[in-house]
Scaffold this active site. Structure first.
Site, mmCIF file in Angstrom:
data_model
loop_
_atom_site.group_PDB
_atom_site.id
_atom_site.type_symbol
_atom_site.label_atom_id
_atom_site.label_comp_id
_atom_site.label_asym_id
_atom_site.label_seq_id
_atom_site.Cartn_x
_atom_site.Cartn_y
_atom_site.Cartn_z
ATOM 1 N N HIS A 1 2.578 123.225 58.993
ATOM 2 C CA HIS A 1 2.185 121.811 58.916
ATOM 3 C C HIS A 1 1.578 121.429 57.563
ATOM 4 C CE1 HIS A 1 -1.886 123.083 60.104
ATOM 5 N NE2 HIS A 1 -2.303 121.915 59.650
ATOM 6 N N HIS B 1 0.110 128.854 55.447
ATOM 7 C CA HIS B 1 -0.372 127.711 54.666
ATOM 8 C C HIS B 1 -0.701 128.098 53.222
ATOM 9 C CE1 HIS B 1 -0.409 126.153 58.597
ATOM 10 N NE2 HIS B 1 -1.654 126.411 58.930
HETATM 11 C C1 BG6 Z 1 -3.735 126.068 61.886
HETATM 12 C C2 BG6 Z 1 -4.584 127.273 62.180
HETATM 13 O O1 BG6 Z 1 -2.436 126.450 61.536
HETATM 14 O O2 BG6 Z 1 -4.306 125.332 60.816
HETATM 15 C C3 BG6 Z 1 -6.000 126.865 62.500
HETATM 16 O O3 BG6 Z 1 -4.036 127.991 63.274
HETATM 17 C C4 BG6 Z 1 -6.567 125.997 61.407
HETATM 18 O O4 BG6 Z 1 -6.835 128.009 62.692
HETATM 19 C C5 BG6 Z 1 -5.601 124.847 61.085
HETATM 20 O O5 BG6 Z 1 -7.815 125.479 61.845
HETATM 21 C C6 BG6 Z 1 -6.065 124.086 59.866
HETATM 22 O O6 BG6 Z 1 -5.286 122.933 59.735
HETATM 23 P P1 BG6 Z 1 -5.852 121.645 58.966
HETATM 24 O O7 BG6 Z 1 -4.692 120.713 58.950
HETATM 25 O O8 BG6 Z 1 -7.026 121.170 59.757
HETATM 26 O O9 BG6 Z 1 -6.252 122.133 57.610
#
Ligand code: BG6
Length: 502
Positions: A195, A257
């Site tokens: 994402h 990520h």
């Molecule tokens: C997710 C993880 O993919 O991303 C989580 O599994 C994390 O542990 C999250 O909190 C963070 O996403 P964002 O968009 O809040 O930075």
């Protein structure tokens, strides 16, 4: 008149083509992701009139629920989590095409019912047999579901499989999963989600680099001293001990990520913005990342502490976590991308839970000016130029430059030229899931991870985990609410550098 035509703020969003009629099937519809992210994203798309004209949503999960229960639960989720004010008319239109099917992923009983529901929804809504299957389920459940879907495939209509992370838990399992899927589906039908790629600010990195002539000539080892990437979270593991105990920060954030942020920062300009051109360049970066030696790796686990003024418990005291757990909640590393552009330029990266605050940034630190011709002391307050991408929060870009302090004489200080999304664009930022769900419906894979990318990411992670088998750090080694273990600072200090100041 459509919502976009009525609302001038939505101008620009209409430029994209509208997706074909289709049904979105969500496996794992009783989970948090569906209520906190997927349904609010669908609602945001509905508000902006970006969904297909003929559309349906089918939730599928183990929990027993009627269609009405599901709609009521989703309505509440939208009221609680959507970024737009709730509008009954928009909701009812979306809810009309909503169904729920109880489905045990381990057997095929619910599958026939699902097929019947989809067929009748096709007739009612005119969705032409097109399907987006969204897998918000653990990787172990995916293979069977994919088999069942393939067996019941319609002669007409397209299928897209959107698969949430984690895609496997190591290289071997990721390869096995891809092989299982490939028995029935082609790579261009598979949409692996990360994402972070749906975040506006991450895509803006591409705009910044490739829409501006001034950055490209200096985007390399000759001008850049090093890069720092921070993915800091103030939250803990939030009732996800079952998953997190197995994953740790290395699989939860680093594998996906973080490595995607490195790839976007380091990639060569793609020849065009097609999915394969962009992904070809990213995969080259991932292949060029050298496995860091043990000295260039730090892991940590939080103990009790204070986060944003509130007392919080340590990781080992979280519900569902083993009292002697060795799962890491923090990772820092010094990475090298071994190619002509980046050789010898460190990429310092760090990520963790229960850090002092939520902050994701990419800092490009340039080399110092070669010969500042000022008197001694005049430039004492001057730091090297830094281009700072604030991925979140306070999304924007800021360039640190030296400027003269007004007055007699010549004193130089660092000042910031800032671009803040909030101040420049009126429309609030879309959530990453809005973009990604829409792209999957449109069949655009640019912001999804290809199988070879995932495999490169896992190969690196497997190598790091292999190194970690050799010793047992003493955990916990950082207090909640700090910036991680002391070793993380040492990693950077050893090179005469320091993490960006907070
Ligand atoms: C997710 C993880 O993919 O991303 C989580 O599994 C994390 O542990 C999250 O909190 C963070 O996403 P964002 O968009 O809040 O930075």
């Amino acid at each position: 008149m459509s919502a976009a035509e009525q609302n001038p703020l939505l101008e620009g969003l209409r430029l994209r083509r509208r997706p074909d009629p289709c049904i979105l099937v969500i496996f794992g519809a009783s989970g948090d992701l569906t209520s906190k992210k997927l349904m609010p994203a669908l609602y945001a798309l509905a508000v902006r009139d970006l969904l297909p004209e003929k559309f349906g949503v089918v939730g599928a999960a183990r929990t027993q629920e009627t269609n009405d229960d599901f709609r009521a639960r989703m309505k509440e989720a939208v009221q609680q989590h959507a970024r737009d004010p709730f509008d009954e008319e928009t909701w009812s239109k979306l809810a009309t095409g909503m169904r729920y099917v109880t489905l045990d992923f381990a057997d095929d009983k619910g599958e026939d019912e699902l097929k019947d529901v989809l067929t009748s929804l096709d007739e009612e809504q005119g969705t032409s047999g097109n399907r987006v299957y969204y897998f918000a389920v653990p990787p172990s459940a995916i293979g069977t579901l994919v088999d069942e879907i393939a067996q019941r495939r319609n002669a007409e209509g397209w299928i897209r499989l959107v698969i949430e992370k984690p895609f496997g838990h190591d290289l071997a399992s990721a390869k096995a999963l891809t092989a299982e899927i490939k028995q029935h589906f082609a790579e261009d039908e598979v949409f692996r989600i990360d994402h972070y790629l749906g975040k506006e600010t991450v895509q803006n990195m591409l705009a910044l680099r490739f829409a501006n002539g001034i950055f490209e000539p200096i985007w390399n080892r000759q001008f850049i001293d090093h890069v720092q990437i921070t993915v800091a979270e103030s939250i803990g593991i939030e009732n996800r001990a079952g998953y997190y105990e197995q994953a740790g920060a290395i699989r939860d954030i680093f594998q996906n990520h973080l490595l995607q942020l490195v790839a976007i920062t380091a990639m060569e300009p793609p020849i065009d913005f097609s999915a394969d051109s962009v992904r070809n360049e990213k995969v080259k970066v991932l292949k060029a990342i050298h496995t860091p030696g043990p000295k260039h790796l730090v892991r940590g686990q939080y103990g009790p502490g204070f986060v944003e003024g509130e007392q919080v418990r340590g990781y080992r005291e979280e519900e569902g976590v083993a009292p002697g757990s060795m799962t890491e909640t923090f990772v820092a590393a010094k990475l090298y991308v071994d190619n002509w552009r980046w050789a010898d330029t460190p990429f310092y990266v760090r990520m963790g839970k229960r850090l002092a605050r939520r902050e994701t940034t990419i800092a490009i630190q340039f080399k110092r000016a070669p010969h500042p011709p000022f008197e001694d002391g005049a430039a004492e307050g001057l730091r090297p130029n830094v281009l700072l991408i604030h991925v979140q929060p306070n999304e924007g870009v800021s360039l640190a430059i030296g400027a003269k302090v007004p007055g007699q004489g010549m004193t130089i200080r660092t000042v910031h030229m800032d671009f803040l999304y909030g101040g420049t664009f009126r429309e609030g930022l879309p959530d990453a899931y809005e973009r990604l769900i829409l792209d999957a419906m449109l069949g655009d894979q640019t912001l999804f991870t290809r199988s070879d990318e995932i495999e490169e990411q896992w190969a690196l992670v497997d190598a790091i985990i292999g190194l970690w088998q050799r010793d047992r750090p003493s955990f916990p080694n950082y207090a909640a609410g700090t910036w991680g273990p002391a070793a993380s600072d040492e990693l950077v200090h050893r090179d005469g550098r320091s993490w960006r100041r907070h």
